[in-house]
Structure formats: C-alpha cells, structure tokens
Design an enzyme around this catalytic site. Sequence first.
Site, short mmCIF file in Angstrom:
data_model
loop_
_atom_site.label_atom_id
_atom_site.label_comp_id
_atom_site.label_asym_id
_atom_site.label_seq_id
_atom_site.Cartn_x
_atom_site.Cartn_y
_atom_site.Cartn_z
CB CYS A 131 0.58 1.54 4.17
SG CYS A 131 -1.16 1.05 4.15
CB CYS A 154 -0.91 -0.03 1.22
SG CYS A 154 -1.79 1.49 1.55
#
Length: 163
Positions: free
Chosen positions: A87, A84
């Site tokens: 993230c 991600c």
Amino acid sequence: MKHLFFTLLAALLMGQSTGCTAENRAGVKAENLATAPAETVETSQVIALDEASFAEVVFDFKNSSEWDYKGDRPAIIDFYATWCGPCKRLAPVLVELQSEYGDKIQIYKVDAEKNRELAAAFGVTAYPTMLFIPMDEDPAGAKGLLPKEELERIIETFLKVTK
C-alpha cells in the site's frame, strides 16, 4: 452485494499482484505512508474518504443494494492499511496517475482498517484492494499491488479514459 463488484478484473489480475493480509502485517510500520488528507478538495489530487463521505460522493453502501455511482467521472478507490508495505508503494503511484489524468478521473483512498464496514461491503480481505468505477457500467476490483503500467491499461481500457 460484495461479490457483484469483484468479477470482471479479479481473475485477470489476481495472479499478477502482491498484497497484504492481516496475517502478514507483522513488522510493517506506518511511517512514511503517502496519503492525501481528508480535507483535500482539488480534483487533481487523491482524496481520502471515510464511510460517510464515501456514501455521499461515491455510493450509499448502507442504504442501497443496487449500484448507483454518484460521481461525475470514472474513479479508482484504493482500500489500504497503514501498515501494508505494498500500500505504501502504491500511494505515490496513485498520486502520479491522478496528476497525469487530471480531472478525467478521480482517485480516492479509504483506510480499510478505520472503515471496516465499508471495506466489508466491498469484500476487502487483502490490501491494497482497488475498485475501478467506469461511468456507465458496474465496477470491478483487483487485489494486490499492480504496476503503474497495468493501472494505466485498466484506466484506458476499462475506465475508457486517455491522458
């Protein structure tokens, strides 16, 4: 149980954030993900948790239906995925916040893809998803990448912690 935790901040923060879902992960590599190792024990560092350590230090999600936080200070749990992009951008911000607030808060990271039962228990459907845990109230959550300034505001107003 999972909907109990994502009430207070969810509506406020949803429109301001960006995040990943399993559907939009194509092409994102796991290179350069800044995560703390699971063996980190210093309180001034972000600590990575798996399901067993989460149940031991935060909440026994498998054996309890009533929220019972085991920590001794407010906490933030970051549910992330290695692929991600948001993230990856959030990880160093959380390290900065942990350093700035020191032992007044504890920031934890949970790899939601490796700890699917735990992530499901908290309704994690997008990454990053954060759980904010005050000392004497129910936790609340937010999905997506939040700017550092917004995280500081949440820490100071919802977690009631100042630098």
